[in-house]
Write an enzyme that holds these catalytic residues in place. Structure first.
Site, PDB file in Angstrom:
ATOM      1  N   GLU A  85       5.051  -1.417   4.125  1.00 59.75           N
ATOM      2  CA  GLU A  85       3.681  -1.455   3.595  1.00 59.75           C
ATOM      3  C   GLU A  85       3.426  -2.826   2.976  1.00 59.75           C
ATOM      4  O   GLU A  85       4.142  -3.272   2.078  1.00 59.75           O
ATOM      5  CB  GLU A  85       3.443  -0.356   2.558  1.00 59.75           C
ATOM      6  N   ASP A 121      -7.433  -7.339   0.683  1.00 57.75           N
ATOM      7  CA  ASP A 121      -8.564  -8.031   0.068  1.00 57.75           C
ATOM      8  C   ASP A 121      -9.540  -8.457   1.152  1.00 57.75           C
ATOM      9  O   ASP A 121      -9.148  -9.139   2.101  1.00 57.75           O
ATOM     10  CB  ASP A 121      -8.057  -9.254  -0.701  1.00 57.75           C
ATOM     11  N   PHE A 129      -8.094   1.502  -5.121  1.00 55.20           N
ATOM     12  CA  PHE A 129      -9.023   0.628  -4.399  1.00 55.20           C
ATOM     13  C   PHE A 129      -9.953   1.436  -3.502  1.00 55.20           C
ATOM     14  O   PHE A 129     -11.135   1.137  -3.395  1.00 55.20           O
ATOM     15  CB  PHE A 129      -8.259  -0.418  -3.582  1.00 55.20           C
ATOM     16  N   GLU A 130      -9.409   2.486  -2.889  1.00 54.45           N
ATOM     17  CA  GLU A 130     -10.276   3.306  -2.053  1.00 54.45           C
ATOM     18  C   GLU A 130     -11.283   4.050  -2.931  1.00 54.45           C
ATOM     19  O   GLU A 130     -12.469   4.129  -2.591  1.00 54.45           O
ATOM     20  CB  GLU A 130      -9.453   4.310  -1.249  1.00 54.45           C
TER      21      GLU A 130
HETATM   22  C1  LIG Z   1      -7.156  -4.754  -2.621  1.00 56.55           C
HETATM   23  S1  LIG Z   1      -5.461  -4.549  -2.996  1.00 56.55           S
HETATM   24  C2  LIG Z   1      -5.072  -2.966  -2.255  1.00 56.55           C
HETATM   25  C3  LIG Z   1      -3.821  -2.361  -2.805  1.00 56.55           C
HETATM   26  C4  LIG Z   1      -3.369  -1.018  -2.195  1.00 56.55           C
HETATM   27  N1  LIG Z   1      -3.029  -1.121  -0.788  1.00 56.55           N
HETATM   28  C5  LIG Z   1      -4.424   0.048  -2.419  1.00 56.55           C
HETATM   29  O1  LIG Z   1      -4.967   0.555  -1.448  1.00 56.55           O
HETATM   30  O2  LIG Z   1      -4.672   0.378  -3.576  1.00 56.55           O
HETATM   31  C6  LIG Z   1      -4.670  -5.708  -1.910  1.00 56.55           C
HETATM   32  C7  LIG Z   1      -3.272  -6.067  -2.368  1.00 56.55           C
HETATM   33  O3  LIG Z   1      -2.649  -6.893  -1.392  1.00 56.55           O
HETATM   34  C8  LIG Z   1      -1.820  -7.828  -2.059  1.00 56.55           C
HETATM   35  N2  LIG Z   1      -1.601  -8.953  -1.141  1.00 56.55           N
HETATM   36  C9  LIG Z   1      -2.539  -9.758  -0.586  1.00 56.55           C
HETATM   37  N3  LIG Z   1      -1.989 -10.662   0.230  1.00 56.55           N
HETATM   38  C10 LIG Z   1      -0.640 -10.424   0.204  1.00 56.55           C
HETATM   39  C11 LIG Z   1       0.455 -11.031   0.847  1.00 56.55           C
HETATM   40  N4  LIG Z   1       0.295 -12.062   1.683  1.00 56.55           N
HETATM   41  N5  LIG Z   1       1.692 -10.551   0.598  1.00 56.55           N
HETATM   42  C12 LIG Z   1       1.867  -9.500  -0.247  1.00 56.55           C
HETATM   43  N6  LIG Z   1       0.856  -8.877  -0.887  1.00 56.55           N
HETATM   44  C13 LIG Z   1      -0.388  -9.324  -0.652  1.00 56.55           C
HETATM   45  C14 LIG Z   1      -2.605  -8.176  -3.309  1.00 56.55           C
HETATM   46  O4  LIG Z   1      -1.761  -8.677  -4.320  1.00 56.55           O
HETATM   47  C15 LIG Z   1      -3.233  -6.829  -3.677  1.00 56.55           C
HETATM   48  O5  LIG Z   1      -2.444  -6.110  -4.589  1.00 56.55           O
END
Ligand SMILES: C[S@@+](CC[C@H](N)C(=O)[O-])C[C@H]1O[C@@H](n2cnc3c(N)ncnc32)[C@H](O)[C@@H]1O
Length: 244
Positions: free
Chosen positions: A71, A146, A221-222
């Site tokens: 994940e 994001d 986030f959802e």
């Molecule tokens: C909008 S959040 C969604 C988190 C989770 N999947 C959820 O649904 O609640 C996106 C996450 O992706 C992580 N992220 C973004 N780019 C990343 C990368 N290249 N490697 C690891 N994590 C990453 C960010 O730190 C953030 O916590």
């Protein structure tokens, strides 16, 4: 990146994917419990990125051979914990750069007594390229990445052709790529990118998207997206080609 032997048109992961990051490192506040978890539990469950970029052997990280689910960007880790508890027969690797999230997941793993979870705190792009061998992953999950809504930020979106080519090279034939987003333009962008990969087959029976999988729990986030009135899109693609 070893994409040449995969017959991919890409010779290497474009340098810009490593340089233009899909995240902004916001340390945020570490709670005491998260800080303690990072200190005490990282040695048990953390997987180092490896300075020499030697591919690892995922089975050795878990001490057993089992299908590997990865994940990317697990956020707080609640969905990962849920899935890992429901599927003790699978190995789960979570990759997240947000340290409070990593600390939170470590605590969750310990509290639930899970033995099938390992964690990386690296940029997933770099970790996957350096440490995951080709054809080692059964399933990649990217939920609510994001969206980077501004046009000038689109290059920061995680889901783009080079990253998808990298993920496909790490997937076992028949392996799955699962994504979800509450940002309609990003869902369209994902669909375009995934459909353009010749070795991926869309699992949707009708249209571009699959029904919400029962295995996907609601995350913060959802929930936020739903409160804002956003529609949620689920995508699933399977690696179809056979590699000799
Ligand atoms: C909008 S959040 C969604 C988190 C989770 N999947 C959820 O649904 O609640 C996106 C996450 O992706 C992580 N992220 C973004 N780019 C990343 C990368 N290249 N490697 C690891 N994590 C990453 C960010 O730190 C953030 O916590």
């Amino acid at each position: 990146v070893n994409l040449r032997s995969e017959g991919s048109p890409l010779e290497a992961l474009p340098e810009h994917l490593r340089r233009v990051r899909s995240f902004v490192r916001r340390e945020g506040r570490l709670t005491d419990a998260q800080a303690r978890a990072l200190e005490n539990l990282w040695p048990l469950y953390g997987i180092e990125s490896g300075a020499e970029a030697q591919p690892g052997n995922p089975d050795s990280w878990f001490g057993r051979s089992a299908p590997l689910v990865v994940e990317i960007g697990f956020g707080s880790g609640s969905a990962l914990l849920h899935r890992a508890a429901l599927a003790p027969e699978r190995n789960f690797l979570g990759i997240e750069v947000h340290r409070p999230g990593v600390g939170g997941l470590l605590r969750g793993v310990r509290d639930a007594g899970l033995e099938n979870v390992r964690v990386s705190d690296a940029d997933a792009v770099v970790f996957i390229e350096d440490r995951l061998p080709p054809q080692s992953v059964s399933e990649f999950i990217i939920e609510f990445p994001d969206p980077w809504p501004k046009k000038r930020h689109h290059k920061r979106r995680l889901v783009q052709p080079a990253l998808v080519a990298l993920l496909v090279s790490r997937l076992l034939p028949g392996g799955l790529l699962r994504l979800a987003t509450d940002w309609a333009p990003y869902a369209e962008h994902m669909t375009e990118v995934l459909k353009a990969m010749p070795s991926l087959e869309n699992m949707a029976v009708e249209g571009d998207y699959i029904p919400r999988p029962e295995s996907r729990p609601l995350t913060r986030f959802e929930a936020r997206g739903l409160r804002l009135g956003h529609e949620v899109f689920d995508l699933a693609y399977r690696r179809t080609d056979h590699v000799g």
